[in-house]
Write an enzyme that holds these catalytic residues in place. Sequence first.
Site, PDB file in Angstrom:
ATOM      1  N   LEU A  27       0.807  -1.222   0.000  1.00 24.99           N
ATOM      2  CA  LEU A  27       0.000   0.000   0.000  1.00 24.99           C
ATOM      3  C   LEU A  27       0.838   1.269   0.000  1.00 24.99           C
ATOM      4  O   LEU A  27       0.652   2.159  -0.838  1.00 24.99           O
ATOM      5  CB  LEU A  27      -0.938  -0.017   1.214  1.00 24.99           C
ATOM      6  CG  LEU A  27      -1.817   1.217   1.415  1.00 24.99           C
ATOM      7  CD1 LEU A  27      -2.725   1.457   0.225  1.00 24.99           C
ATOM      8  CD2 LEU A  27      -2.631   1.081   2.697  1.00 24.99           C
ATOM      9  N   GLU A  47       9.602  -5.043  -5.346  1.00 23.47           N
ATOM     10  CA  GLU A  47       8.755  -5.801  -4.426  1.00 23.47           C
ATOM     11  C   GLU A  47       9.146  -7.280  -4.456  1.00 23.47           C
ATOM     12  O   GLU A  47       9.229  -7.889  -5.524  1.00 23.47           O
ATOM     13  CB  GLU A  47       7.278  -5.643  -4.811  1.00 23.47           C
ATOM     14  CG  GLU A  47       6.315  -6.626  -4.164  1.00 23.47           C
ATOM     15  CD  GLU A  47       6.388  -6.630  -2.645  1.00 23.47           C
ATOM     16  OE1 GLU A  47       6.421  -7.743  -2.071  1.00 23.47           O
ATOM     17  OE2 GLU A  47       6.427  -5.539  -2.030  1.00 23.47           O
ATOM     18  N   GLN A 129      -7.419  -3.732   1.546  1.00 24.25           N
ATOM     19  CA  GLN A 129      -6.119  -3.365   0.979  1.00 24.25           C
ATOM     20  C   GLN A 129      -5.833  -4.079  -0.332  1.00 24.25           C
ATOM     21  O   GLN A 129      -5.250  -3.494  -1.244  1.00 24.25           O
ATOM     22  CB  GLN A 129      -5.009  -3.654   1.989  1.00 24.25           C
ATOM     23  CG  GLN A 129      -3.629  -3.183   1.541  1.00 24.25           C
ATOM     24  CD  GLN A 129      -2.617  -3.206   2.655  1.00 24.25           C
ATOM     25  OE1 GLN A 129      -2.982  -3.029   3.813  1.00 24.25           O
ATOM     26  NE2 GLN A 129      -1.360  -3.411   2.332  1.00 24.25           N
ATOM     27  N   TYR A 232     -14.616  -8.221  17.260  1.00 30.43           N
ATOM     28  CA  TYR A 232     -13.590  -8.614  18.231  1.00 30.43           C
ATOM     29  C   TYR A 232     -14.216  -9.649  19.159  1.00 30.43           C
ATOM     30  O   TYR A 232     -15.219  -9.371  19.831  1.00 30.43           O
ATOM     31  CB  TYR A 232     -13.107  -7.397  19.011  1.00 30.43           C
ATOM     32  CG  TYR A 232     -12.474  -6.344  18.133  1.00 30.43           C
ATOM     33  CD1 TYR A 232     -11.172  -6.492  17.668  1.00 30.43           C
ATOM     34  CD2 TYR A 232     -13.194  -5.217  17.745  1.00 30.43           C
ATOM     35  CE1 TYR A 232     -10.599  -5.540  16.853  1.00 30.43           C
ATOM     36  CE2 TYR A 232     -12.616  -4.262  16.930  1.00 30.43           C
ATOM     37  CZ  TYR A 232     -11.322  -4.421  16.484  1.00 30.43           C
ATOM     38  OH  TYR A 232     -10.765  -3.480  15.670  1.00 30.43           O
ATOM     39  N   ASP A 324       4.786   1.324   7.435  1.00 30.46           N
ATOM     40  CA  ASP A 324       5.161   0.477   8.569  1.00 30.46           C
ATOM     41  C   ASP A 324       6.659   0.449   8.810  1.00 30.46           C
ATOM     42  O   ASP A 324       7.102   0.109   9.915  1.00 30.46           O
ATOM     43  CB  ASP A 324       4.656  -0.948   8.341  1.00 30.46           C
ATOM     44  CG  ASP A 324       3.157  -1.073   8.517  1.00 30.46           C
ATOM     45  OD1 ASP A 324       2.518  -0.078   8.900  1.00 30.46           O
ATOM     46  OD2 ASP A 324       2.620  -2.170   8.271  1.00 30.46           O
TER      47      ASP A 324
END
Length: 543
Positions: A27, A47, A129, A232, A324
């Site tokens: 992403l 990638e 995503q 959850y 990230d």
Amino acid sequence: MTSSSKQLILTHMNQQRTQVVVVGGALTGLSAALFLAHQGIRVTVVERHPDLLPHPRLRGITPRTVEVFRQVGLGPSIHRASFSAEDGAFVPLRANTLADEYEPVAETTGAEFDDPRTFSTDTYAGIDQDRLELLLRDRARELGADIRHFTEVTALDQDADGVTVTIRERASGDEGAVRADYLVAADGSRSPVRTWLGIETDGPGVLFDTITALVHADLSAAVRGRRIGIAYLQKPRPFSSMMPHDDSGTRWLFSTGYDPRQESVADFTTERVAEMVRAASGLDDVEVSLRPQIPGTDVTVLGFPIGAQVARSYRSGRVFLAGDAARIQPPTGGFGGSTGVQDAHNLAWKLAAVLAGRAGPGLLDTYDAERRPYGELAMRQAFARFGDRMAGGAQGELLDYAAVTMGFRYASAAVPGNHDTAPVPATELRAQPGTRAPHRPTADGGSTLDLYGETFVLLAGSEGQEWARSAKDPGTASGVEVRSYVLGTDIDITDGEEAHGIGPRGAVLVRPDGFVAWRSQAGAADPAATLAEVLRTVLARQD
């Protein structure tokens, strides 16, 4: 950090040349490629996976993130590919099993996010995503980005003039070198690039580990027509969740926590995970199958650490961390993906300006100055929501969600004079320096936000014609394109001056990323000289 001997050998090979190399094609990396290509920059993405992952990972993106994708022509496509409720609402729930009664989890501390169209052109987009990455890759390639799958970086060296990366094609084993002016590391939470650079992180670190599986199972008997964004669950064990992967009720993402000191990912066999899904759903006899998560493999179960950390620096020389690689936080709140996209958006226009000679290299220092504080804010808010949803109570102050995702504020040399980073409630955005410029509907059915995304934009009050003339003067702008508009004349909106916090002789300068660089509320004695000095400061120019 690098293999210098290997680089010396590769200097004798044909070295490929690009302006920016992006490591990581998920992403954040694809967003960086798209925004850079939109700015006319030659970009190469490397990638390691053979193709995009079918794993959803992300439940949706915020209205602000949809706005930045609108700038590159993807807004309508994203909404068409979304599959959440018609109003775009994300519905997090808490329950013992999917079949039990649900307890809704409040997402905000106020009502500001109930209708984002009061302050945005867009709503929350419920797109996973994997679907979003397909759109990003296609659009980036349309704009000329070179995206290479099944290719990995094995070494990097940087010097005063650029970065050289050694790449290996994983299918053939062939190696080569790519020379670039800059490198963007979007290579994930375990970022090899960050490790090579020796950049450490701060924060709580790993909170727990989770396994995930892409599940095919008809759970309609448990759902019973109820809306679910993510559930959850306490079964089969605490820190479990189920998330629908389409609208049919048969494709799901299952995850649950585990302790890698006691068991490994390999211990989660297909049969064991199927039983765990039955326990989570509350349907003892439902048929369950698992789908591969990595293209070209039969890997059906993956392990991920869930944590909270921020890199101590987002930059080392000509290398920048994004997504990230720069920071991680729990998925609660959905900050992660949108934060990575906006890292890329913030960096792209700055790299483009420096590479084109419109800005001095000091502009690039503002990437860390602006995005790292926001990364820390997003981490704290995700961590607080993690406690609220999963651990029985918020771990820290819960700020208004719209303020965190729409009203964040930059303080850097690219926002002269502003030192305030406190988030602004989205309904109170009035072109405060450092904030995203406000949305106001225009008479033609568009928005003032449609003005931003390519160049600097100057909005002048109804008596600010001299500001507009100065912006168009090549001598004032020193070769930098500044599009200018007089409110009420060039743009037909009824409350333009009030919405932007200026009087009739005031002006607002908006950066290419849509953030307010500077504002003169009441005008200036010499608009041309004032604007020229502001542009020099924002762009870190020494001329």
